[in-house]
Design a protein around this motif. Structure first.
Motif, PDB file in Angstrom:
ATOM      1  N   LEU A  37       0.756  -1.384  -0.291  1.00 40.35           N
ATOM      2  CA  LEU A  37      -0.063  -0.159  -0.042  1.00 40.35           C
ATOM      3  C   LEU A  37       0.924   0.990  -0.167  1.00 40.35           C
ATOM      4  O   LEU A  37       0.924   2.039   1.007  1.00 40.35           O
ATOM      5  CB  LEU A  37      -1.056  -0.499   1.348  1.00 40.35           C
ATOM      6  CG  LEU A  37      -1.920   0.680   1.233  1.00 40.35           C
ATOM      7  CD1 LEU A  37      -3.022   1.002  -0.152  1.00 40.35           C
ATOM      8  CD2 LEU A  37      -2.591   1.210   2.466  1.00 40.35           C
ATOM      9  N   SER A  38       1.432   1.736  -1.411  1.00 42.52           N
ATOM     10  CA  SER A  38       1.930   3.136  -0.751  1.00 42.52           C
ATOM     11  C   SER A  38       1.122   3.785  -1.232  1.00 42.52           C
ATOM     12  O   SER A  38       0.076   4.282  -1.050  1.00 42.52           O
ATOM     13  CB  SER A  38       2.659   3.002  -2.661  1.00 42.52           C
ATOM     14  OG  SER A  38       2.100   2.901  -3.674  1.00 42.52           O
ATOM     15  N   PRO A  39       1.475   5.051  -1.145  1.00 42.86           N
ATOM     16  CA  PRO A  39       0.580   6.510  -0.962  1.00 42.86           C
ATOM     17  C   PRO A  39      -0.023   6.254  -2.388  1.00 42.86           C
ATOM     18  O   PRO A  39      -1.797   6.852  -2.443  1.00 42.86           O
ATOM     19  CB  PRO A  39       1.619   7.593  -0.982  1.00 42.86           C
ATOM     20  CG  PRO A  39       2.463   7.067  -0.321  1.00 42.86           C
ATOM     21  CD  PRO A  39       3.101   5.493  -0.984  1.00 42.86           C
ATOM     22  N   ASP A  40       0.198   6.059  -3.879  1.00 42.59           N
ATOM     23  CA  ASP A  40      -0.244   6.580  -4.301  1.00 42.59           C
ATOM     24  C   ASP A  40      -1.445   4.805  -5.063  1.00 42.59           C
ATOM     25  O   ASP A  40      -2.413   5.452  -4.969  1.00 42.59           O
ATOM     26  CB  ASP A  40       0.226   6.435  -5.895  1.00 42.59           C
ATOM     27  CG  ASP A  40       1.978   7.658  -5.539  1.00 42.59           C
ATOM     28  OD1 ASP A  40       1.377   8.765  -5.587  1.00 42.59           O
ATOM     29  OD2 ASP A  40       2.249   7.162  -6.519  1.00 42.59           O
ATOM     30  N   LEU A  41      -1.496   4.504  -4.651  1.00 36.29           N
ATOM     31  CA  LEU A  41      -2.293   3.256  -4.362  1.00 36.29           C
ATOM     32  C   LEU A  41      -3.531   3.565  -3.343  1.00 36.29           C
ATOM     33  O   LEU A  41      -4.242   3.139  -3.645  1.00 36.29           O
ATOM     34  CB  LEU A  41      -1.328   1.656  -4.328  1.00 36.29           C
ATOM     35  CG  LEU A  41      -2.408   0.371  -3.966  1.00 36.29           C
ATOM     36  CD1 LEU A  41      -3.013   0.396  -5.228  1.00 36.29           C
ATOM     37  CD2 LEU A  41      -1.491  -0.422  -3.592  1.00 36.29           C
ATOM     38  N   ALA A  42      -2.787   4.095  -1.681  1.00 33.29           N
ATOM     39  CA  ALA A  42      -3.804   4.199  -1.016  1.00 33.29           C
ATOM     40  C   ALA A  42      -5.141   5.504  -1.954  1.00 33.29           C
ATOM     41  O   ALA A  42      -5.825   5.108  -1.154  1.00 33.29           O
ATOM     42  CB  ALA A  42      -3.057   4.502  -0.042  1.00 33.29           C
ATOM     43  N   ILE A  43      -4.372   6.242  -2.086  1.00 31.61           N
ATOM     44  CA  ILE A  43      -5.637   6.959  -3.133  1.00 31.61           C
ATOM     45  C   ILE A  43      -6.403   6.407  -4.154  1.00 31.61           C
ATOM     46  O   ILE A  43      -7.794   6.873  -4.643  1.00 31.61           O
ATOM     47  CB  ILE A  43      -4.368   8.267  -4.289  1.00 31.61           C
ATOM     48  CG1 ILE A  43      -3.941   9.511  -2.794  1.00 31.61           C
ATOM     49  CG2 ILE A  43      -5.433   8.847  -5.178  1.00 31.61           C
ATOM     50  CD1 ILE A  43      -3.214  10.118  -4.267  1.00 31.61           C
ATOM     51  N   GLU A  44      -5.959   4.817  -5.269  1.00 32.87           N
ATOM     52  CA  GLU A  44      -6.527   4.703  -5.596  1.00 32.87           C
ATOM     53  C   GLU A  44      -8.135   3.617  -5.078  1.00 32.87           C
ATOM     54  O   GLU A  44      -8.802   3.574  -5.454  1.00 32.87           O
ATOM     55  CB  GLU A  44      -5.947   4.210  -7.516  1.00 32.87           C
ATOM     56  CG  GLU A  44      -5.151   4.939  -7.673  1.00 32.87           C
ATOM     57  CD  GLU A  44      -6.114   6.110  -8.803  1.00 32.87           C
ATOM     58  OE1 GLU A  44      -7.045   4.785  -9.545  1.00 32.87           O
ATOM     59  OE2 GLU A  44      -5.496   7.143  -9.080  1.00 32.87           O
ATOM     60  N   VAL A  45      -6.924   2.861  -3.733  1.00 31.30           N
ATOM     61  CA  VAL A  45      -8.006   2.145  -3.261  1.00 31.30           C
ATOM     62  C   VAL A  45      -9.040   2.979  -2.480  1.00 31.30           C
ATOM     63  O   VAL A  45     -10.239   2.992  -2.415  1.00 31.30           O
ATOM     64  CB  VAL A  45      -7.330   1.215  -2.755  1.00 31.30           C
ATOM     65  CG1 VAL A  45      -7.798   0.887  -1.010  1.00 31.30           C
ATOM     66  CG2 VAL A  45      -5.958   0.443  -2.565  1.00 31.30           C
ATOM     67  N   HIS A  46      -8.663   3.850  -1.875  1.00 41.78           N
ATOM     68  CA  HIS A  46      -9.374   4.792  -1.257  1.00 41.78           C
ATOM     69  C   HIS A  46     -11.082   5.579  -2.401  1.00 41.78           C
ATOM     70  O   HIS A  46     -12.365   5.182  -2.291  1.00 41.78           O
ATOM     71  CB  HIS A  46      -9.333   6.031  -0.809  1.00 41.78           C
ATOM     72  CG  HIS A  46      -8.288   5.580   0.610  1.00 41.78           C
ATOM     73  ND1 HIS A  46      -7.424   6.746   1.060  1.00 41.78           N
ATOM     74  CD2 HIS A  46      -8.519   4.777   1.321  1.00 41.78           C
ATOM     75  CE1 HIS A  46      -6.684   6.205   2.072  1.00 41.78           C
ATOM     76  NE2 HIS A  46      -7.167   4.572   2.427  1.00 41.78           N
ATOM     77  N   ARG A  47     -10.405   5.893  -3.669  1.00 38.48           N
ATOM     78  CA  ARG A  47     -11.525   6.267  -4.646  1.00 38.48           C
ATOM     79  C   ARG A  47     -12.495   5.296  -4.497  1.00 38.48           C
ATOM     80  O   ARG A  47     -13.312   5.134  -4.932  1.00 38.48           O
ATOM     81  CB  ARG A  47     -10.792   6.344  -5.933  1.00 38.48           C
ATOM     82  CG  ARG A  47     -11.867   7.183  -7.305  1.00 38.48           C
ATOM     83  CD  ARG A  47     -10.935   7.832  -8.085  1.00 38.48           C
ATOM     84  NE  ARG A  47     -10.088   8.698  -7.907  1.00 38.48           N
ATOM     85  CZ  ARG A  47      -8.418   8.877  -7.615  1.00 38.48           C
ATOM     86  NH1 ARG A  47      -7.720   7.592  -8.158  1.00 38.48           N
ATOM     87  NH2 ARG A  47      -7.744  10.504  -7.999  1.00 38.48           N
ATOM     88  N   ALA A  48     -11.760   3.839  -5.383  1.00 34.71           N
ATOM     89  CA  ALA A  48     -12.567   2.821  -5.638  1.00 34.71           C
ATOM     90  C   ALA A  48     -13.601   2.143  -4.621  1.00 34.71           C
ATOM     91  O   ALA A  48     -15.053   1.955  -4.447  1.00 34.71           O
ATOM     92  CB  ALA A  48     -12.004   1.316  -5.437  1.00 34.71           C
ATOM     93  N   ILE A  49     -13.053   2.311  -3.524  1.00 37.22           N
ATOM     94  CA  ILE A  49     -14.068   2.266  -1.960  1.00 37.22           C
ATOM     95  C   ILE A  49     -15.185   2.952  -2.042  1.00 37.22           C
ATOM     96  O   ILE A  49     -16.259   2.754  -1.549  1.00 37.22           O
ATOM     97  CB  ILE A  49     -12.982   2.190  -0.556  1.00 37.22           C
ATOM     98  CG1 ILE A  49     -12.192   0.956  -0.282  1.00 37.22           C
ATOM     99  CG2 ILE A  49     -14.041   1.985   0.418  1.00 37.22           C
ATOM    100  CD1 ILE A  49     -11.434   1.049   0.388  1.00 37.22           C
ATOM    101  N   ARG A  50     -14.710   4.178  -1.600  1.00 36.82           N
ATOM    102  CA  ARG A  50     -15.953   5.246  -1.584  1.00 36.82           C
ATOM    103  C   ARG A  50     -16.950   5.635  -3.228  1.00 36.82           C
ATOM    104  O   ARG A  50     -18.409   5.431  -2.722  1.00 36.82           O
ATOM    105  CB  ARG A  50     -15.351   6.483  -2.144  1.00 36.82           C
ATOM    106  CG  ARG A  50     -14.777   7.232  -1.142  1.00 36.82           C
ATOM    107  CD  ARG A  50     -14.255   8.462  -1.001  1.00 36.82           C
ATOM    108  NE  ARG A  50     -13.679   9.494  -2.200  1.00 36.82           N
ATOM    109  CZ  ARG A  50     -12.507   9.088  -2.394  1.00 36.82           C
ATOM    110  NH1 ARG A  50     -11.466   8.924  -1.145  1.00 36.82           N
ATOM    111  NH2 ARG A  50     -11.895   9.594  -3.510  1.00 36.82           N
ATOM    112  N   SER A  51     -16.417   4.959  -4.221  1.00 34.86           N
ATOM    113  CA  SER A  51     -17.781   4.658  -5.493  1.00 34.86           C
ATOM    114  C   SER A  51     -18.031   3.204  -5.589  1.00 34.86           C
ATOM    115  O   SER A  51     -19.455   3.574  -6.762  1.00 34.86           O
ATOM    116  CB  SER A  51     -16.924   4.902  -6.516  1.00 34.86           C
ATOM    117  OG  SER A  51     -15.748   3.724  -7.189  1.00 34.86           O
TER     118      SER A  51
END
Length: 279
Positions: A37-51
């Motif tokens: 879980l890198s900072p860049d991947l965290a952004i993508e994961v958080h976006r996917a969870i929200r959507s």
């Protein structure tokens, strides 16, 4: 610089970037301690969870519920009777780890701790510290400039926030040197250990020394005031001072250090911004 023309009949100038193999796994079972879980991947994961699932369950570390959307999080933070912080906000957490005040408290206890801890970071106090902070920044930057090169993370982003917290709160130079080492040890062990014995006693010992100095040899620093600041109309106990000092020591510098490091990294990646900033 070279470029390659697309093959005949190919309407795309480049293939789309490959999808991260860990995105789907971490979206389905979020784990803040996952080594991928890198900072860049965290952004993508958080976006996917929200959507896809704004309220979702992760089985990681025994299981936890995750609320991801802004308005839901804001509502939860304003309702401490339903969503309490008093059981701790770090997950997973070694059993028996003392709470960090005021983060891991609910009102009215949270209000009492926050009131006692707020003065060294008030706007007026920050303005008073302006010249001293500028001097500290210069002391870190000048050696790098004189050499013509340096490591801005190790030589600026890591030491500066803790130095500023030390100025604001009144930590001795010895404590400042130890806090960074103890913080790294705490983050490494608290999610994994069965108890706090591998990280908390060293912090408590350091804080005892700082408290003893502030009581026996009080100065103009805020720590000398804090040890005499009433909580609920009585002098604060040592264990209450411990949980306030650990918040200053860890939360007070870690987020600023990471933010400054990420900012410097972003500037380094964007050459035009870096050149403009140095003019």
């Amino acid at each position: 610089m070279t470029s390659t023309a697309p093959a005949s009949g190919d309407t795309n100038s480049a293939d789309p970037p490959p999808r991260c193999p860990h995105l789907a796994r971490l979206t389905a079972g979020f784990d803040a301690h996952d080594p991928h879980l890198s900072p860049d991947l965290a952004i993508e994961v958080h976006r996917a969870i929200r959507s896809t699932a704004p309220v979702t369950y992760s089985p990681a570390h025994g299981g936890t519920w995750i609320v991801s959307r802004y308005h839901d999080v804001k509502t939860a933070l304003a309702d401490h009777e339903t969503f309490s912080s008093a059981h701790g906000v770090f997950f997973p957490r070694a059993a028996g780890t003392p709470r960090f005040a005021p983060l891991e408290c609910d009102p009215p206890e949270q209000i009492a701790f926050r009131t006692a801890m707020k003065p060294p970071f008030s706007l007026a106090r920050v303005r008073e510290l302006h010249d001293a902070v500028v001097q500290q920044v210069r002391s870190h930057i000048h050696p790098i400039a004189a050499r013509g090169h340096g490591d801005l993370i190790a030589e600026l982003a890591v030491p500066l926030p803790l130095t500023v917290v030390g100025l604001a709160v009144g930590f001795t130079e010895h404590a400042q040197r130890r806090i960074r080492e103890l913080t790294s040890n705490t983050w490494g062990r608290m999610p994994k250990d069965d108890g706090p014995g591998g990280f908390w006693p060293a912090f408590a010992q350091l804080f005892d020394s700082e408290i003893r100095r502030a009581r026996q040899q009080p100065g103009e620093d805020y720590l000398s005031t804090l040890v005499r600041t009433p909580l609920d109309g009585r002098p604060p106990r040592d264990d209450e001072l411990h949980v306030m000092l650990v918040a200053y020591a860890i939360a007070g510098h870690e987020t600023s250090m990471n933010t400054l490091a990420h900012l410097l990294w972003q500037l380094g990646c964007v050459v035009k911004v870096l050149v403009t900033a140095t003019r």
